[in-house]
Design an enzyme around this catalytic site. Structure first.
Site, PDB file in Angstrom:
ATOM      1  N   GLY A 244       4.929   0.107  -2.432  1.00 55.79           N
ATOM      2  CA  GLY A 244       5.082  -0.312  -3.799  1.00 55.79           C
ATOM      3  C   GLY A 244       5.683  -1.734  -4.065  1.00 55.79           C
ATOM      4  CD  GLU A 278       4.925   6.678   2.259  1.00 57.44           C
ATOM      5  OE1 GLU A 278       4.574   6.574   0.995  1.00 57.44           O
ATOM      6  OE2 GLU A 278       5.151   7.912   2.735  1.00 57.44           O
ATOM      7  N   PRO A 279       3.901   0.379   2.874  1.00 54.25           N
ATOM      8  CG  PRO A 279       4.383  -1.476   4.047  1.00 54.25           C
ATOM      9  CD  PRO A 279       4.688  -0.003   4.056  1.00 54.25           C
ATOM     10  NE  ARG A 281      -0.054  -3.651  -5.231  1.00 52.59           N
ATOM     11  CZ  ARG A 281      -0.924  -3.309  -6.292  1.00 52.59           C
ATOM     12  NH1 ARG A 281      -1.940  -4.071  -6.709  1.00 52.59           N
ATOM     13  NH2 ARG A 281      -0.981  -2.019  -6.823  1.00 52.59           N
ATOM     14  NE  ARG A 320      -5.679  -4.360  -8.232  1.00 53.80           N
ATOM     15  CZ  ARG A 320      -4.808  -5.555  -8.802  1.00 53.80           C
ATOM     16  NH1 ARG A 320      -5.281  -6.614  -8.862  1.00 53.80           N
ATOM     17  NH2 ARG A 320      -3.651  -5.112  -8.981  1.00 53.80           N
ATOM     18  CE1 TYR A 324      -5.080   0.681 -11.486  1.00 57.17           C
ATOM     19  CE2 TYR A 324      -6.143  -1.034 -10.173  1.00 57.17           C
ATOM     20  CZ  TYR A 324      -5.645   0.261 -10.212  1.00 57.17           C
ATOM     21  OH  TYR A 324      -5.881   1.042  -9.344  1.00 57.17           O
ATOM     22  CB  CYS A 351     -25.156  -2.891 -18.305  1.00 61.23           C
ATOM     23  SG  CYS A 351     -26.763  -3.673 -18.058  1.00 61.23           S
ATOM     24  CE1 TYR A 379      -4.345   1.089  -3.324  1.00 61.84           C
ATOM     25  CE2 TYR A 379      -2.829  -0.919  -3.643  1.00 61.84           C
ATOM     26  CZ  TYR A 379      -3.200   0.379  -3.327  1.00 61.84           C
ATOM     27  OH  TYR A 379      -2.094   0.952  -2.802  1.00 61.84           O
TER      28      TYR A 379
HETATM   29  C1  PLP Z   1      -0.280   4.247  -2.679  1.00 62.64           C
HETATM   30  C2  PLP Z   1       0.680   4.746  -2.121  1.00 62.64           C
HETATM   31  C3  PLP Z   1       1.312   4.005  -1.054  1.00 62.64           C
HETATM   32  C4  PLP Z   1       0.934   2.241  -1.161  1.00 62.64           C
HETATM   33  O1  PLP Z   1       1.290   1.676  -2.244  1.00 62.64           O
HETATM   34  P1  PLP Z   1       1.307   0.089  -2.277  1.00 62.64           P
HETATM   35  O2  PLP Z   1       1.847  -0.209  -3.642  1.00 62.64           O
HETATM   36  O3  PLP Z   1      -0.005  -0.237  -1.987  1.00 62.64           O
HETATM   37  O4  PLP Z   1       2.372  -0.543  -1.401  1.00 62.64           O
HETATM   38  C5  PLP Z   1       2.419   4.194  -0.579  1.00 62.64           C
HETATM   39  N1  PLP Z   1       2.822   5.734  -0.720  1.00 62.64           N
HETATM   40  C6  PLP Z   1       2.128   6.610  -1.336  1.00 62.64           C
HETATM   41  C7  PLP Z   1       2.557   7.815  -1.263  1.00 62.64           C
HETATM   42  C8  PLP Z   1       1.137   6.072  -2.089  1.00 62.64           C
HETATM   43  O5  PLP Z   1       0.494   6.762  -2.897  1.00 62.64           O
END
Ligand code: PLP
Length: 429
Positions: A244, A278-279, A281, A320, A324, A351, A379
């Site tokens: 995140g 868990e990155p 993005r 995107r 979003y 279209c 993404y």
């Molecule tokens: C999507 C997701 C991530 C990665 O999120 P980013 O915003 O891309 O860093 C990590 N963990 C879980 C469980 C996710 O669903």
């Protein structure tokens, strides 16, 4: 010229380059639309995170769903990351890329029996369990195959990540994770089940987070659970803070990784757990650009109406903006950029009125312009579709002055392969 969007986007003698590959020449060589990624950017992003968390026992798991191209997974694996996956398909990709299944964490609210069996068979690091029903199913499947399943419970720490509602996941009303009370009960049940091995706790409160407070609040909330579990005799090996981390698309101040790392170290104190992130993005978004070529320029019908630049990339390539309301910077890559600027909406051929890449941009364009849509590495391609029977773009990895095709452009033969028309044999139940 370098900027925060993409430090590897440089200008050499008037040519816009990714690393040292001229993007205009590349568009001619490989065609458009094309996703182009910088290997150096991905490498640096991973190293920066490892550095920021030096001093804690730390483990990076790349979130495969951000960009699951095999070349990117291979690169991450070579750089020593594990993986965070959300489907059996992603697990197959990690294995196909040569990644170690023993470094895979399996997240997601809807794991099927087949996916759980597959993950048990290849021996993943851990299931991030998102409900009581899932915990039962994992225990059952582990029993069937005579194995012990490593588990972590995804806690919903109930903090507001202050991001777009579609990418906010840590509030009570979200479908992800379980409430802290329920988590305690699930840990207790898991501790009594010989089919389950408790290894950690996890959360993931959202994506594109630029404020540190929600992340640290989530961590603090999790630590009180960790301590409560310890007092019940349940010792966790790891604390997984999810991904995140926000990046610069426009003028955001991105999360300061050094501060994040230092704060986590301080809040963790003397506890012995490994910290996992868990990155997705923040590793790949600004490594990538989407190259697209102008098809037509359509001047405004009236003074107040927009001018349209119709390009050969569309919402099926990069959804995107439509999904979003995401803002992506757009640059002209032609070496001669002396055309008089005007206001343009950059739109695709699909279209749908929602099919736009960018609105109201000041750019000097003519019919031969090639554009780079920045921050498109995460993404982007993973959400591409065949809507309007458009083949998906090719993907290129740039390394210094060389480039490599890491996914060829999809052909109409590829698209038609799974369909039969009505001439195939009929069945009845
Ligand atoms: C999507 C997701 C991530 C990665 O999120 P980013 O915003 O891309 O860093 C990590 N963990 C879980 C469980 C996710 O669903």
């Amino acid at each position: 010229m370098t900027d925060a969007h993409a430090p590897y986007l440089t200008e050499v003698d008037g040519h816009l380059c990714l690393e040292r590959v001229d993007l205009h020449g590349l568009a001619d060589a490989v065609g458009t639309p094309a996703y182009v990624y910088s290997k150096a950017h991905i490498t640096d992003a991973i190293e920066a995170l490892n550095e920021a968390f030096a001093g804690v026992d730390f483990n990076l798991h790349y979130a495969v769903k951000a960009n699951s191209n095999l070349a990117i997974l291979k690169l991450c694996s070579d750089l020593g990351t594990g993986f965070d996956i959300v489907s059996g398909g992603e697990l197959s990709r990690v294995i196909a890329a040569g990644g170690d299944p023993g470094t895979v964490i399996f997240s997601g609210v809807g794991k099927t029996v087949e996916e759980i069996d597959f993950a048990l068979k290849v021996g993943i690091e851990c299931f991030n369990v998102e409900s009581e029903a899932e915990l039962h199913r994992i225990a059952e499947r582990a029993e069937v195959s005579g194995q012990v399943a490593p588990i972590s419970i995804r806690v919903n720490p109930n903090v507001d990540a202050q991001t777009h509602p579609y990418i906010s996941t840590g509030l009570k009303q979200n479908k992800f994770g379980v409430q802290p009370d329920q988590a305690l009960a699930m840990y207790q049940a898991a501790a009594e089940n010989p089919q389950l091995n408790i290894v950690g706790i996890d959360c993931h409160i959202g994506s594109q987070i630029t404020e540190i407070e929600p992340l640290l609040d989530a961590f603090t909330n999790m630590l009180s659970l960790v301590d409560e579990l310890a007092s019940m005799g349940i010792e966790l090996k790891h604390i997984d803070l999810g991904g995140g981390m926000g990046i610069v698309y426009q003028d955001e101040t991105p999360l300061d990784l050094q501060t994040y790392g230092a704060s986590v170290r301080q809040i963790l104190g003397g506890r012995g757990q490994t910290i996992i992130l868990e990155p997705g993005r923040s590793i790949v978004a600004n490594a990538g650009v989407l190259l697209t070529r102008i098809e037509y320029l359509k001047q405004a019908a009236e003074p107040d109406a927009p001018n349209f630049a119709v390009v050969d990339a569309a919402m099926n390539d990069l959804i995107r903006p439509a999904l979003y309301q995401a803002w992506h910077d757009v640059r002209v890559v032609n070496p001669d950029r002396t055309l008089p600027p005007d206001q343009w909406d950059i739109v695709g051929p699909v279209c749908e009125s929602g099919d736009f890449i960018a609105k109201d941009r000041t750019l000097g364009l003519d019919a031969s312009s090639v554009l780079a849509v920045l921050s498109a590495g995460a993404y982007g391609m993973v959400q591409a579709s065949n809507y309007n029977s458009r083949g998906r773009a090719c993907e290129i990895m740039v390394d210094g002055e060389t480039f490599e095709l890491i996914r060829r452009r999809e052909t109409i033969t590829d698209q038609l392969r799974l369909e039969t028309g009505l001439d195939a044999s009929r069945n009845a139940l």
